[in-house]
Design a protein around this motif. Structure first.
Motif, PDB file in Angstrom:
ATOM      1  N   THR A   5      37.015  31.315  -5.827  1.00 49.43           N
ATOM      2  CA  THR A   5      37.207  29.914  -5.484  1.00 49.43           C
ATOM      3  C   THR A   5      35.996  29.371  -4.730  1.00 49.43           C
ATOM      4  OG1 THR A   5      38.254  30.371  -3.341  1.00 49.43           O
ATOM      5  CG2 THR A   5      39.691  30.296  -5.287  1.00 49.43           C
ATOM      6  N   TYR A   6      35.843  28.075  -4.830  1.00 47.76           N
ATOM      7  CA  TYR A   6      34.809  27.351  -4.080  1.00 47.76           C
ATOM      8  C   TYR A   6      35.374  25.975  -3.757  1.00 47.76           C
ATOM      9  CZ  TYR A   6      30.588  24.643  -3.133  1.00 47.76           C
ATOM     10  OH  TYR A   6      29.657  23.822  -2.552  1.00 47.76           O
ATOM     11  N   GLY A   7      35.347  25.598  -2.432  1.00 52.27           N
ATOM     12  CA  GLY A   7      35.873  24.292  -2.079  1.00 52.27           C
ATOM     13  C   GLY A   7      36.062  24.124  -0.588  1.00 52.27           C
ATOM     14  N   ARG A   8      36.666  23.028  -0.226  1.00 53.52           N
ATOM     15  CA  ARG A   8      36.913  22.660   1.171  1.00 53.52           C
ATOM     16  C   ARG A   8      38.270  22.000   1.234  1.00 53.52           C
ATOM     17  NH1 ARG A   8      35.267  17.817   3.985  1.00 53.52           N
ATOM     18  NH2 ARG A   8      35.173  18.166   6.255  1.00 53.52           N
ATOM     19  N   MET A   9      39.210  22.688   1.885  1.00 55.31           N
ATOM     20  CA  MET A   9      40.590  22.217   1.912  1.00 55.31           C
ATOM     21  C   MET A   9      41.007  21.682   3.282  1.00 55.31           C
ATOM     22  SD  MET A   9      41.638  22.732  -1.160  1.00 55.31           S
ATOM     23  CE  MET A   9      43.404  22.592  -0.993  1.00 55.31           C
ATOM     24  N   GLY A  54      40.859  17.126   0.234  1.00 59.86           N
ATOM     25  CA  GLY A  54      40.189  18.397  -0.049  1.00 59.86           C
ATOM     26  C   GLY A  54      39.932  18.566  -1.530  1.00 59.86           C
ATOM     27  N   TYR A  55      39.211  19.613  -1.847  1.00 58.66           N
ATOM     28  CA  TYR A  55      38.896  19.902  -3.248  1.00 58.66           C
ATOM     29  C   TYR A  55      38.626  21.393  -3.389  1.00 58.66           C
ATOM     30  CZ  TYR A  55      34.061  19.919  -1.575  1.00 58.66           C
ATOM     31  OH  TYR A  55      32.929  20.199  -0.896  1.00 58.66           O
ATOM     32  N   MET A  56      38.802  21.882  -4.626  1.00 63.60           N
ATOM     33  CA  MET A  56      38.555  23.298  -4.877  1.00 63.60           C
ATOM     34  C   MET A  56      38.317  23.515  -6.372  1.00 63.60           C
ATOM     35  SD  MET A  56      40.876  26.690  -4.051  1.00 63.60           S
ATOM     36  CE  MET A  56      42.031  26.364  -5.374  1.00 63.60           C
ATOM     37  N   GLY A  96      41.324  18.212  -6.791  1.00 59.77           N
ATOM     38  CA  GLY A  96      41.057  17.581  -5.513  1.00 59.77           C
ATOM     39  C   GLY A  96      42.214  16.670  -5.139  1.00 59.77           C
ATOM     40  N   PHE A  97      42.336  16.353  -3.844  1.00 56.07           N
ATOM     41  CA  PHE A  97      43.452  15.492  -3.446  1.00 56.07           C
ATOM     42  C   PHE A  97      43.026  14.638  -2.245  1.00 56.07           C
ATOM     43  CE2 PHE A  97      43.852  19.129  -0.737  1.00 56.07           C
ATOM     44  CZ  PHE A  97      44.304  18.624   0.483  1.00 56.07           C
ATOM     45  N   LYS A  98      43.691  13.532  -2.100  1.00 58.82           N
ATOM     46  CA  LYS A  98      43.535  12.667  -0.937  1.00 58.82           C
ATOM     47  C   LYS A  98      44.876  11.997  -0.680  1.00 58.82           C
ATOM     48  CE  LYS A  98      40.737   8.950   1.044  1.00 58.82           C
ATOM     49  NZ  LYS A  98      40.432   9.746   2.267  1.00 58.82           N
ATOM     50  N   ALA A  99      45.450  12.281   0.505  1.00 59.73           N
ATOM     51  CA  ALA A  99      46.775  11.771   0.845  1.00 59.73           C
ATOM     52  C   ALA A  99      46.645  10.573   1.787  1.00 59.73           C
ATOM     53  CB  ALA A  99      47.616  12.864   1.486  1.00 59.73           C
ATOM     54  N   SER A 100      47.619   9.686   1.724  1.00 59.40           N
ATOM     55  CA  SER A 100      47.611   8.534   2.634  1.00 59.40           C
ATOM     56  C   SER A 100      47.841   8.973   4.078  1.00 59.40           C
ATOM     57  CB  SER A 100      48.685   7.529   2.206  1.00 59.40           C
ATOM     58  OG  SER A 100      49.970   8.142   2.215  1.00 59.40           O
ATOM     59  N   ASP A 101      48.623  10.025   4.292  1.00 62.06           N
ATOM     60  CA  ASP A 101      48.845  10.621   5.609  1.00 62.06           C
ATOM     61  C   ASP A 101      48.611  12.122   5.493  1.00 62.06           C
ATOM     62  OD1 ASP A 101      49.713   8.265   7.044  1.00 62.06           O
ATOM     63  OD2 ASP A 101      51.554   8.381   5.814  1.00 62.06           O
ATOM     64  N   GLU A 108      36.891  23.711   8.227  1.00 61.75           N
ATOM     65  CA  GLU A 108      35.865  23.975   7.217  1.00 61.75           C
ATOM     66  C   GLU A 108      34.945  22.758   7.145  1.00 61.75           C
ATOM     67  OE1 GLU A 108      38.640  26.700   4.232  1.00 61.75           O
ATOM     68  OE2 GLU A 108      38.115  24.652   3.689  1.00 61.75           O
ATOM     69  N   GLN A 109      33.885  22.855   7.902  1.00 61.11           N
ATOM     70  CA  GLN A 109      32.954  21.743   7.913  1.00 61.11           C
ATOM     71  C   GLN A 109      32.181  21.658   6.591  1.00 61.11           C
ATOM     72  OE1 GLN A 109      32.930  19.490  10.331  1.00 61.11           O
ATOM     73  NE2 GLN A 109      34.599  20.686  11.282  1.00 61.11           N
ATOM     74  N   ASN A 110      31.954  22.816   5.920  1.00 60.93           N
ATOM     75  CA  ASN A 110      31.220  22.877   4.658  1.00 60.93           C
ATOM     76  C   ASN A 110      32.043  23.645   3.630  1.00 60.93           C
ATOM     77  OD1 ASN A 110      28.741  21.600   5.629  1.00 60.93           O
ATOM     78  ND2 ASN A 110      28.462  23.494   6.828  1.00 60.93           N
ATOM     79  N   PRO A 111      31.855  23.349   2.340  1.00 61.31           N
ATOM     80  CA  PRO A 111      32.569  24.127   1.312  1.00 61.31           C
ATOM     81  C   PRO A 111      32.216  25.610   1.421  1.00 61.31           C
ATOM     82  CG  PRO A 111      31.475  22.218   0.355  1.00 61.31           C
ATOM     83  CD  PRO A 111      30.971  22.336   1.745  1.00 61.31           C
ATOM     84  N   ARG A 112      33.145  26.459   1.029  1.00 62.89           N
ATOM     85  CA  ARG A 112      32.894  27.889   1.112  1.00 62.89           C
ATOM     86  C   ARG A 112      33.478  28.610  -0.098  1.00 62.89           C
ATOM     87  NH1 ARG A 112      36.941  31.141   3.647  1.00 62.89           N
ATOM     88  NH2 ARG A 112      38.873  29.986   4.064  1.00 62.89           N
ATOM     89  N   TYR A 113      32.939  29.814  -0.320  1.00 63.63           N
ATOM     90  CA  TYR A 113      33.377  30.658  -1.417  1.00 63.63           C
ATOM     91  C   TYR A 113      34.447  31.618  -0.921  1.00 63.63           C
ATOM     92  CZ  TYR A 113      29.075  29.055  -3.667  1.00 63.63           C
ATOM     93  OH  TYR A 113      28.080  28.292  -4.200  1.00 63.63           O
TER      94      TYR A 113
END
Length: 454
Positions: free
Chosen positions: A315-319, A120-122, A73-78, A324-329
């Motif tokens: 894969t399963y996640g939301r990038m 996002g995450y996956m 998973g990741f979270k960027a400042s910008d 992508e409002q909801n995680p998807r496969y």
């Protein structure tokens, strides 16, 4: 049944009442059986076999698909993507889009900038199946199989050498016991001689000097007895160590040397030296070494050949949060082909070097086979030589015993001096000790010969 009860009384109850410790009797078979189970070197050899077996099982898994689980998973400042209308290079289009946004965008709730990939995450599962790896998987399994065979042969050689060491130490201890018996008999004889000298002194045919010589000789025998007792203790402790038996001062060895029961060389001679050499585990190890070098060369060649694999990923996640409002496969399949382009020059020299290793292993094998044939012949010559030496030692012991008896008779008749009796006594002791050593040497020559040719 009655005899069993009598034996129980003799071996257990009587020592218990008399305060005499029951001896712990050990035979050669006891020591050999215990060494197979308890000897540290044999234990390590068996563990090495188990390691080689596990290595073979480990390499077999390379045939099967590899499965990996991945999550991040990741979270960027910008946001990684941050684009506005001003990024449009064409001025006319940029002005037109800006006009449209100012006219309608605000009422529709549309932002004038596009941002994405800020968080996002996956989670993913990846399966990869090798299709072709230049033969490295197959040859690696063959090499692991060779390693298992090598470990088994090394374990066989280790057990053979350890058991031979047990036998040598066992018979060494027996020989020391035999020498101790000889010394005890010599002391008894000197006690008798002391009595004879005392009678001769009273008769006036022996002097105080004669009695002194006998006492000095008896003192020497007592010193030898102490040395032998210490040697027996140390030898027994070492025998117990290599046999894996708990040492006790009450241990007594059952076997005794019997020259009449030893086979003659012709009874044990093994014909067909070349065949016996080829059957030895050392020769088989040499064959495996050559085969291993050939497989190493094939493995090196495989590193320079193309490699192919297929696989799939789930894969399963939301990038992308805007789309992508909801995680998807999701699933995908892939195929890879890897062709090393720059390794051919290097690998060509490596292959030549390994070919030289194969040639060296073959030369070493041929030379070692010749050495083993010579070793077999040398062992046989030792058997014949020690047999002849034992025969001579037996005759010398008989002659020395007869000489001692005749000298004692002459001494009692006043026809021999005390010095002559002591000299005959010393000759007899030496001859008996040489006979004991000759018997041990011949017995061990047989064991060494049989260990190589059987």
């Amino acid at each position: 049944m009655k005899n069993k009860y009598l034996l129980l009384i003799a071996t257990v109850l009587i020592p218990a009442f008399t305060g005499v410790k029951a001896q712990q009797r050990l035979s050669l078979d006891n020591c050999l059986d215990s060494a197979i189970v308890n000897n540290a070197t044999i234990k390590n050899a068996k563990i090495s076999q188990q390691q080689a077996a596990e290595m073979k099982k480990e390499v077999i898994t390379n045939y099967f698909p590899s499965v990996q689980a991945l999550a991040f998973g990741f979270k960027a400042s910008d946001p990684f993507i941050n684009v506005g209308v001003e990024a449009i290079e064409n001025a006319a289009i940029r002005n037109a889009v800006n006009t449209l946004y100012n006219t309608y965008g605000r009422y529709l709730g549309i932002d004038n900038r596009f941002t994405e990939l800020q968080n996002g995450y996956m989670a993913a599962g990846i399966v990869t199946q090798p299709i072709y790896a230049g033969g490295r998987i197959t040859n690696g399994n063959r090499l692991a199989k060779l390693g298992k065979e090598v470990s088994a042969l090394q374990s066989e050689i280790t057990q053979r050498d350890v058991l031979l060491d047990v036998e040598e130490n066992y018979w060494l201890t027996v020989s020391l016991n035999e020498k101790a018996n000889t010394v005890n008999k010599a002391i008894e004889l000197l006690d008798t001689l002391t009595h004879d000298v005392e009678l001769a002194q009273k008769a006036g045919i022996a002097t105080d000097n004669d009695a002194l010589k006998v006492r000095l000789k008896k003192g020497d025998m007592q010193v030898n007895k102490v040395k032998l007792e210490n040697g027996i203790k140390l030898s027994t402790m070492n025998l117990c160590r290599i046999s894996g038996i708990q040492y006790s001062e009450d241990i007594c060895l059952e076997d005794r040397i019997n020259a009449n029961s030893l086979p003659s060389p012709e009874q044990i001679k093994f014909y067909g030296s070349s065949k016996s050499v080829a059957a030895r585990p050392e020769a088989q190890l040499l064959d495996l070494q050559v085969s291993a070098n050939r497989l190493q060369k094939k493995l090196t060649l495989g590193e320079a050949l193309p490699q192919m694999a297929i696989g799939g990923m789930f894969t399963y996640g939301r990038m992308m949060e805007r789309f992508e409002q909801n995680p998807r496969y999701n699933m995908l399949g892939f195929a890879t082909i890897s062709i090393p382009m720059t390794d051919w020059w290097k690998k060509s020299h490596t292959l030549k070097r390994q070919q030289y290793e194969i040639e060296k292993a073959q030369i070493q094998k041929d030379d070692t086979m010749n050495q083993m044939e010579l070793q077999n012949l040398q062992c046989w010559n030792t058997v014949v030589e020690t047999w002849e030496i034992m025969g001579v030692a037996k005759l010398n012991a008989q002659d020395a015993e007869e000489n001692l008896n005749q000298t004692r008779i002459s001494f009692k008749a006043g026809l021999a001096t005390t010095a002559e009796v002591l000299e005959a006594h010393t000759t007899s002791i030496n001859a008996n000790e040489e006979l004991t050593q000759a018997q041990i040497n011949y017995l061990m020559a047989i064991k060494h010969y049989e260990a190589l040719v059987k």
